[in-house]
Design an enzyme around this catalytic site. Structure first.
Site, PDB file in Angstrom:
ATOM      1  N   ASP A 288      -8.168  -2.915  -7.561  1.00 29.33           N
ATOM      2  CA  ASP A 288      -7.659  -2.664  -6.217  1.00 29.33           C
ATOM      3  C   ASP A 288      -8.766  -2.107  -5.318  1.00 29.33           C
ATOM      4  O   ASP A 288      -9.341  -1.058  -5.588  1.00 29.33           O
ATOM      5  CB  ASP A 288      -6.488  -1.678  -6.300  1.00 29.33           C
ATOM      6  CG  ASP A 288      -5.814  -1.481  -4.960  1.00 29.33           C
ATOM      7  OD1 ASP A 288      -6.397  -0.775  -4.113  1.00 29.33           O
ATOM      8  OD2 ASP A 288      -4.721  -2.016  -4.755  1.00 29.33           O
TER       9      ASP A 288
ATOM     10  N   HIS B  48      -6.518  -5.887  -1.909  1.00 27.82           N
ATOM     11  CA  HIS B  48      -5.522  -4.856  -1.628  1.00 27.82           C
ATOM     12  C   HIS B  48      -4.494  -5.440  -0.683  1.00 27.82           C
ATOM     13  O   HIS B  48      -4.820  -5.792   0.445  1.00 27.82           O
ATOM     14  CB  HIS B  48      -6.189  -3.640  -0.995  1.00 27.82           C
ATOM     15  CG  HIS B  48      -5.264  -2.482  -0.775  1.00 27.82           C
ATOM     16  ND1 HIS B  48      -4.798  -1.699  -1.796  1.00 27.82           N
ATOM     17  CD2 HIS B  48      -4.716  -1.982   0.360  1.00 27.82           C
ATOM     18  CE1 HIS B  48      -4.014  -0.753  -1.308  1.00 27.82           C
ATOM     19  NE2 HIS B  48      -3.942  -0.912  -0.002  1.00 27.82           N
TER      20      HIS B  48
ATOM     21  N   SER C 263       0.838  -1.200   0.000  1.00 30.80           N
ATOM     22  CA  SER C 263       0.000   0.000   0.000  1.00 30.80           C
ATOM     23  C   SER C 263       0.877   1.256   0.000  1.00 30.80           C
ATOM     24  O   SER C 263       1.710   1.419  -0.887  1.00 30.80           O
ATOM     25  CB  SER C 263      -0.962  -0.041   1.194  1.00 30.80           C
ATOM     26  OG  SER C 263      -1.981   0.907   1.050  1.00 30.80           O
TER      27      SER C 263
END
Length: 421
Positions: A298, A365, A202
């Site tokens: 995502d 994600h 991330s």
């Protein structure tokens, strides 16, 4: 009031807790999906977690950081978790940069100071090492016995800033934290590394791109050095209102942390600073071998970049953004356009043999930090190759490291993130 179903996994024990959510989730709260530092994560369709006992690794504060001005948003010491390698992995190093969103305003950053995302005072003293950080060959065959490090994230700017706001008592010292952490790890044996891998998820995945060449330049030419970005390929995308929600956020981060001169120079020579915070404008200039692992749909980007509440005042995307199965035909068509753009952006990057890509058509994600998505019997796969195998094949140059999935709904191996109402 809507509720989200969370699954907490701690040392093999799985608990279910209902947490009330009122309105839009703030960026600070959004390491949601793979927040193993808080040992919690959203439920997935698979709901499969390891029963193994994970190594629990203590927090080390960098005592030398204060003298270098390498401090968290609140001025506290930064830290990391370190599990030493053994055997054939004793001279190999995996450094993972923690993620956790960004703060783009004084108000958001002041709030962030009161959390583990802005202060080591609130960081967990111990965390389990799971997924790519696991010490078990059955769960992490290529990196299990390496020296594995998790560098904590407390600067709000993906380890990039070097400024301060005295009035708000905020320190934006991400670049100094990066340097202090690397210097300490070098002193603990990383200087003699035979092989090294910088990874991140991330906001940490973005940082692994921004810091990739810095990492590569730390080692001698004889060391095999590469970088892995997991869910860090954030697109400068048009949202459902026709605006650019993520660009607005990034512009705030760049301005607040004074990143105008801190981002890669090759990019700044041709684009504005905000554009140079987007990976799509950086990846083709990186000299160190880089692997991009991303879900084409995502979940974070759907939630906060493509269809954030601010871009959807009528709420027509509300159900879709929480559960892909509730998307209309036109909404899926919009998301297919997002995927197509991601695929097109990585195609040129993937051409050099040194680079690798794993782009699956999942609504997910971060996939390296979880047992069930990193390496298990039913981990997501593209062309029958799972994520851990693909990353290992690329790192060790065993071949087959450019994998781009067909479009949704063709992939039946996904561990999609599902929000329950």
């Amino acid at each position: 009031m809507k509720k989200l179903l969370w699954s907490l996994t701690l040392f093999g024990l799985t608990l279910l807790i209902l947490l009330p959510v009122n309105g839009m989730v703030e960026f600070d709260e959004m390491e949601w999906f793979t927040d193993f530092n808080g040992t919690k994560m959203f439920q997935t369709e698979g709901d499969i977690y390891s029963d193994a006992k994970f190594p629990v690794v203590g927090l080390t504060l960098i005592q030398s950081a204060a003298a270098k001005g390498a401090v968290c948003l609140d001025g506290s010491l930064p830290g990391y978790h370190f599990h030493r390698g053994s055997g054939s992995g004793a001279r190999n190093w995996l450094v993972q940069l923690e993620g956790g969103g960004w703060c783009d305003t004084i108000r958001n950053c002041v709030y962030r100071k009161t959390t583990r995302r802005g202060s080591s005072k609130y960081m967990e003293k111990q965390i389990p090492f799971i997924g790519i950080l696991s010490d078990k060959a059955a769960e992490n065959p290529d990196f299990y016995n390496w020296n594995r490090v998790k560098v904590r994230y407390c600067d709000g700017g993906s380890f990039s800033g070097d400024s301060e706001n005295k009035a708000a008592q905020l320190q934006f010292r991400g670049k100094r934290i990066w340097l202090a952490a690397m210097e300490e790890l070098m002193s603990k044996g990383m200087r003699q590394a035979k092989q090294a891998l910088l990874s991140g998820c991330s906001a940490g995945g973005l940082a692994s791109i921004l810091r990739c060449d810095d990492f590569g330049n730390m080692f001698s030419p004889s060391t095999r050095v590469k970088c892995l970005s997991d869910a860090g390929f954030f697109l400068d995308a048009i949202d459902v209102s026709g605006g650019r929600s993520l660009r607005r956020l990034y512009a705030g981060v760049v301005k607040l942390q004074k990143l105008e001169t801190k981002l890669p120079r090759d990019c700044l020579n041709s684009l504005n600073p905000t554009s140079c915070f987007f990976p799509q404008n950086l990846i083709n200039q990186i000299k160190t071998p880089l692997f991009i692992l991303n879900a084409a749909y995502d979940s974070w980007q759907i939630q906060e970049s493509i269809a954030p509440k601010s871009a959807d005042p009528s709420g027509s995307w509300h159900d879709c953004r929480l559960n892909y199965a509730k998307c209309s035909t036109s909404q899926i068509h919009f998301l297919q356009g997002f995927r197509n753009r991601m695929v097109n952006l990585v195609k040129g990057f993937a051409k050099p043999s040194k680079n690798g890509v794993f782009l699956n058509s999942c609504f997910a994600h971060c996939q390296t930090e979880r047992y069930d998505t990193w390496y298990s019997k039913n981990s997501p796969s593209v062309k029958n190759k799972g994520i851990a195998v693909a990353v290992g094949d690329w790192y060790f140059e065993r071949g087959g490291a450019k994998l781009i999935d067909c479009a949704y709904p063709c992939d039946k191996t996904c561990h999609n993130l599902v929000f329950r109402g």
